[in-house]
Design an enzyme around this catalytic site. Structure first.
Site, PDB file in Angstrom:
ATOM      1  N   GLU A   1      38.725 -83.193   8.709  1.00  0.00           N
ATOM      2  CA  GLU A   1      38.736 -84.468   9.436  1.00  0.00           C
ATOM      3  C   GLU A   1      39.747 -84.340  10.573  1.00  0.00           C
ATOM      4  OE1 GLU A   1      39.346 -87.733   6.743  1.00  0.00           O
ATOM      5  OE2 GLU A   1      37.584 -87.172   5.541  1.00  0.00           O
TER       6      GLU A   1
ATOM      7  N   GLU B   1      37.888 -71.850   8.720  1.00  0.00           N
ATOM      8  CA  GLU B   1      37.926 -71.496   7.276  1.00  0.00           C
ATOM      9  C   GLU B   1      39.368 -71.223   6.833  1.00  0.00           C
ATOM     10  OE1 GLU B   1      34.994 -69.487   5.240  1.00  0.00           O
ATOM     11  OE2 GLU B   1      33.374 -70.340   6.438  1.00  0.00           O
ATOM     12  N   GLY B   2      40.290 -72.007   7.370  1.00  0.00           N
ATOM     13  CA  GLY B   2      41.706 -71.846   7.071  1.00  0.00           C
ATOM     14  C   GLY B   2      42.363 -70.977   8.117  1.00  0.00           C
ATOM     15  N   THR B   3      43.406 -71.514   8.776  1.00  0.00           N
ATOM     16  CA  THR B   3      44.069 -70.728   9.824  1.00  0.00           C
ATOM     17  C   THR B   3      44.727 -69.493   9.210  1.00  0.00           C
ATOM     18  OG1 THR B   3      46.202 -71.835   9.569  1.00  0.00           O
ATOM     19  CG2 THR B   3      44.608 -72.864  11.099  1.00  0.00           C
TER      20      THR B   3
ATOM     21  N   ASP C   1      36.702 -69.325  -0.740  1.00  0.00           N
ATOM     22  CA  ASP C   1      37.002 -67.969  -1.241  1.00  0.00           C
ATOM     23  C   ASP C   1      35.791 -67.053  -1.078  1.00  0.00           C
ATOM     24  OD1 ASP C   1      39.588 -68.399  -2.018  1.00  0.00           O
ATOM     25  OD2 ASP C   1      39.156 -68.581  -4.167  1.00  0.00           O
TER      26      ASP C   1
ATOM     27  N   ARG D   1      32.819 -45.205  34.339  1.00  0.00           N
ATOM     28  CA  ARG D   1      33.720 -45.623  35.423  1.00  0.00           C
ATOM     29  C   ARG D   1      34.604 -44.450  35.869  1.00  0.00           C
ATOM     30  NH1 ARG D   1      34.420 -49.294  39.428  1.00  0.00           N
ATOM     31  NH2 ARG D   1      36.621 -49.664  39.846  1.00  0.00           N
TER      32      ARG D   1
ATOM     33  N   LEU E   1      34.121 -80.629   5.595  1.00  0.00           N
ATOM     34  CA  LEU E   1      35.385 -80.757   4.861  1.00  0.00           C
ATOM     35  C   LEU E   1      36.467 -81.359   5.763  1.00  0.00           C
ATOM     36  CD1 LEU E   1      36.918 -80.039   2.213  1.00  0.00           C
ATOM     37  CD2 LEU E   1      37.409 -77.800   3.214  1.00  0.00           C
TER      38      LEU E   1
ATOM     39  N   GLY F   1      43.007 -81.081   8.416  1.00  0.00           N
ATOM     40  CA  GLY F   1      42.416 -79.750   8.604  1.00  0.00           C
ATOM     41  C   GLY F   1      42.965 -78.820   7.537  1.00  0.00           C
TER      42      GLY F   1
ATOM     43  N   GLN G   1      44.262 -39.876  29.038  1.00  0.00           N
ATOM     44  CA  GLN G   1      44.750 -39.873  27.655  1.00  0.00           C
ATOM     45  C   GLN G   1      45.327 -41.232  27.239  1.00  0.00           C
ATOM     46  OE1 GLN G   1      48.217 -37.524  26.446  1.00  0.00           O
ATOM     47  NE2 GLN G   1      46.907 -36.559  24.917  1.00  0.00           N
TER      48      GLN G   1
HETATM   49  C1  LIG Z   1      34.832 -73.960  16.271  1.00  0.00           C
HETATM   50  C2  LIG Z   1      35.278 -74.579  14.967  1.00  0.00           C
HETATM   51  C3  LIG Z   1      34.350 -74.769  13.955  1.00  0.00           C
HETATM   52  C4  LIG Z   1      34.747 -75.364  12.749  1.00  0.00           C
HETATM   53  N1  LIG Z   1      33.800 -75.596  11.778  1.00  0.00           N
HETATM   54  C5  LIG Z   1      34.135 -76.325  10.682  1.00  0.00           C
HETATM   55  C6  LIG Z   1      33.128 -76.718   9.740  1.00  0.00           C
HETATM   56  O1  LIG Z   1      31.953 -76.386   9.866  1.00  0.00           O
HETATM   57  N2  LIG Z   1      33.503 -77.496   8.688  1.00  0.00           N
HETATM   58  C7  LIG Z   1      34.790 -77.897   8.505  1.00  0.00           C
HETATM   59  O2  LIG Z   1      35.056 -78.602   7.523  1.00  0.00           O
HETATM   60  N3  LIG Z   1      35.779 -77.536   9.382  1.00  0.00           N
HETATM   61  C8  LIG Z   1      35.479 -76.766  10.457  1.00  0.00           C
HETATM   62  N4  LIG Z   1      36.464 -76.412  11.374  1.00  0.00           N
HETATM   63  C9  LIG Z   1      37.824 -76.899  11.175  1.00  0.00           C
HETATM   64  C10 LIG Z   1      38.824 -75.815  10.846  1.00  0.00           C
HETATM   65  O3  LIG Z   1      38.619 -75.335   9.547  1.00  0.00           O
HETATM   66  C11 LIG Z   1      40.228 -76.411  11.077  1.00  0.00           C
HETATM   67  O4  LIG Z   1      40.386 -76.523  12.477  1.00  0.00           O
HETATM   68  C12 LIG Z   1      41.316 -75.567  10.484  1.00  0.00           C
HETATM   69  O5  LIG Z   1      41.272 -75.609   9.082  1.00  0.00           O
HETATM   70  C13 LIG Z   1      42.718 -76.015  10.945  1.00  0.00           C
HETATM   71  O6  LIG Z   1      42.879 -77.379  10.819  1.00  0.00           O
HETATM   72  P1  LIG Z   1      43.453 -78.235  12.068  1.00  0.00           P
HETATM   73  O7  LIG Z   1      42.617 -77.895  13.242  1.00  0.00           O
HETATM   74  O8  LIG Z   1      43.535 -79.651  11.651  1.00  0.00           O
HETATM   75  O9  LIG Z   1      44.903 -77.641  12.310  1.00  0.00           O
HETATM   76  P2  LIG Z   1      46.248 -78.138  11.611  1.00  0.00           P
HETATM   77  O10 LIG Z   1      46.061 -78.160  10.138  1.00  0.00           O
HETATM   78  O11 LIG Z   1      46.712 -79.374  12.284  1.00  0.00           O
HETATM   79  O12 LIG Z   1      47.215 -76.935  11.997  1.00  0.00           O
HETATM   80  C14 LIG Z   1      47.999 -76.906  13.205  1.00  0.00           C
HETATM   81  C15 LIG Z   1      48.895 -75.672  13.131  1.00  0.00           C
HETATM   82  O13 LIG Z   1      49.773 -75.784  12.004  1.00  0.00           O
HETATM   83  C16 LIG Z   1      49.652 -74.631  11.178  1.00  0.00           C
HETATM   84  N5  LIG Z   1      49.841 -75.001   9.767  1.00  0.00           N
HETATM   85  C17 LIG Z   1      49.307 -76.058   9.100  1.00  0.00           C
HETATM   86  N6  LIG Z   1      49.696 -76.046   7.817  1.00  0.00           N
HETATM   87  C18 LIG Z   1      50.492 -74.972   7.655  1.00  0.00           C
HETATM   88  C19 LIG Z   1      51.219 -74.410   6.555  1.00  0.00           C
HETATM   89  N7  LIG Z   1      51.181 -74.954   5.344  1.00  0.00           N
HETATM   90  N8  LIG Z   1      51.970 -73.296   6.786  1.00  0.00           N
HETATM   91  C20 LIG Z   1      52.018 -72.717   8.024  1.00  0.00           C
HETATM   92  N9  LIG Z   1      51.351 -73.204   9.084  1.00  0.00           N
HETATM   93  C21 LIG Z   1      50.594 -74.300   8.907  1.00  0.00           C
HETATM   94  C22 LIG Z   1      48.249 -74.107  11.440  1.00  0.00           C
HETATM   95  O14 LIG Z   1      48.136 -72.736  11.117  1.00  0.00           O
HETATM   96  C23 LIG Z   1      48.095 -74.376  12.920  1.00  0.00           C
HETATM   97  O15 LIG Z   1      48.683 -73.335  13.661  1.00  0.00           O
HETATM   98  C24 LIG Z   1      36.101 -75.762  12.560  1.00  0.00           C
HETATM   99  C25 LIG Z   1      37.031 -75.549  13.582  1.00  0.00           C
HETATM  100  C26 LIG Z   1      36.643 -74.969  14.780  1.00  0.00           C
HETATM  101  C27 LIG Z   1      37.668 -74.784  15.869  1.00  0.00           C
END
Ligand SMILES: Cc1cc2nc3c(=O)[nH]c(=O)nc-3n(C[C@H](O)[C@H](O)[C@H](O)COP(=O)(O)OP(=O)(O)OC[C@H]3O[C@@H](n4cnc5c(N)ncnc54)[C@H](O)[C@@H]3O)c2cc1C
Length: 384
Positions: A129, A366-368, A241, A269, A127, A133, A280
């Site tokens: 790019e 899977e969404g930050t 979801d 330890r 999903l 993200g 405690q």
């Molecule tokens: C180890 C790993 C494995 C992964 N595996 C997959 C996979 O298998 N398939 C796949 O498709 N993706 C995968 N991902 C991608 C992952 O889902 C994305 O990294 C993630 O969705 C965030 O996108 P981004 O990295 O572009 O961050 P960005 O979208 O650039 O975000 C940067 C910052 O801005 C914040 N932010 C962005 N938008 C908002 C908003 N609307 N409100 C508040 N804050 C916001 C974010 O929380 C973050 O702190 C993987 C990532 C990692 C690190």
């Protein structure tokens, strides 16, 4: 809001006991090595195949075991407790199959799901790019219809299991002018011309390869489109979801591994002539760690039970809550676990620093957790 209570069945408790022994005997011994060398945990994956774990998340009509999602969460927890990378190797193929389960044709289901169930093939979910993200609709990968095929061109970033997987579920724009409504979903086999451009050198989850998947005019039969043209965004969100609660389970498992290790260390330890478990100040830390993780577990099971049965449409909110709360908890708990081991916790001789590094990504993928909070607030406000 539903007030449905939750309790584990005897079968689920037995399942956890069996898996705990299995994981400690067959998975834990490989964990430090795959982390150190950043290699796919093949030995652990083969052991999981022998235990028929990849089948758990696949419906029985397609060669799987059709387990309920709380049972699947228990599996993910127990694997993550000793090796989070191994848990991700099972989770990612399930993630790749969810779009097929819910939106795929009978032919697509029969072609791929039975082979994933026996672990013969693995799947990836493409999903994200480099510049799309959190903002999925900004994706640039294109799918252009050409007779009975589509031609896919673009680059997918952060793809878990890149290079290991045989099948890639790829989201691409069929109508770039239509924003989120112009995205479609495709099943693409590795042999059709996918290229892995690079692998990331990561902080944690190092046994799980994460790479860039490049599609350079890859020809995909139209029969391998999942759902209708333009349904891709809906499919992607519907799928996440149903997957996010199990990322919560992964976080709970990682945290449990750190808590259990720290607790047994505290008993052994000694400082000032007595086990540090007698102090405690440290007992209170341990009590908070265990309590917070138990609360996370309850929320995860609640969300998982909603994947199976969601009469009031609450899964989106509870799934986001479970993932955000469990991963924030795992991060805090693993930091404290390192503290409980003192200087030894900071070294690679002990597993808690690995748990800390592995926990971090559960707040990101899977969404930050910022995005989860956007979702939670949106869903909550709908119900007010
Ligand atoms: C180890 C790993 C494995 C992964 N595996 C997959 C996979 O298998 N398939 C796949 O498709 N993706 C995968 N991902 C991608 C992952 O889902 C994305 O990294 C993630 O969705 C965030 O996108 P981004 O990295 O572009 O961050 P960005 O979208 O650039 O975000 C940067 C910052 O801005 C914040 N932010 C962005 N938008 C908002 C908003 N609307 N409100 C508040 N804050 C916001 C974010 O929380 C973050 O702190 C993987 C990532 C990692 C690190």
């Amino acid at each position: 809001m539903s007030t449905q209570p939750f309790a584990l069945s005897d079968v689920q408790r037995d399942f956890r006991r069996t898996l705990r022994t299995f994981c400690e005997e067959k998975i834990a011994p490989n964990a430090a090595e795959v982390d150190r060398d950043a290699v796919f945990p093949w030995q652990s994956f083969e052991a999981c195949k022998e235990m028929e774990l990849p089948a758990l998340g696949i419906p029985d009509a397609y060669g799987g075991a059709g387990a309920d999602h709380v049972t699947q969460a228990i599996m993910v927890e127990e694997l993550s407790r000793v090796c989070a990378s191994t848990s991700l190797s099972i989770l990612i193929s399930k993630l790749g199959m969810i779009p097929l389960m819910n939106w795929g044709t009978e032919e697509l289901k029969k072609e791929y799901m039975p082979r994933v169930a026996i672990g013969e093939i693995q799947a990836s979910y493409c999903l994200s790019e480099a510049d799309a993200g959190s903002d999925v609709a900004a994706m640039r990968t294109r799918a252009v219809r050409d007779g009975d095929d589509y031609i896919l061109t673009g680059s997918k970033y952060w793809i878990t299991n890149a290079g290991v997987s045989d099948v890639y579920v790829v989201f691409a724009k069929t109508d770039p002018e239509a924003g989120g409504r112009g995205i479609s979903c495709f099943v693409v086999e590795k042999e059709w011309g996918l290229r892995i451009a690079k692998h990331e050198d990561k902080l944690g989850m190092r046994g799980s390869p994460t790479g860039e998947v490049v599609l350079d005019e890859v020809r995909v039969p139209a029969s391998h489109r999942v759902g209708e043209e333009g349904q891709g965004f809906t499919i992607a969100m519907h799928t996440l979801d149903r997957s996010r609660p199990t990322i919560g389970a992964q976080a709970v498992g990682i945290a449990q591994g750190a808590i259990d290790y720290a607790a047994s260390y505290m008993k052994q330890r000694h400082a000032f002539g007595a086990p540090i478990a007698d102090l405690q100040g440290l007992r209170f830390m341990l009590a908070d760690m265990a309590t917070r993780n138990e609360a996370a577990r309850a929320l995860v099971y609640r969300a998982c039970s909603l994947i199976d049965d969601d009469p009031a449409g609450e899964l989106t909110m509870y799934g986001a809550m479970a993932k955000a709360f469990a991963s924030d908890t795992a991060m805090a708990v693993t930091v404290d676990a390192v503290q409980l081991l003192g200087g030894y916790g900071y070294t690679k001789e002990f597993p808690v620093e690995r748990h800390l590094r592995d926990a971090k990504v559960t707040q990101i993928y899977e969404g930050t957790n910022q995005v989860q909070r956007v979702v939670i607030a949106r869903e909550f406000l709908k119900g007010v």
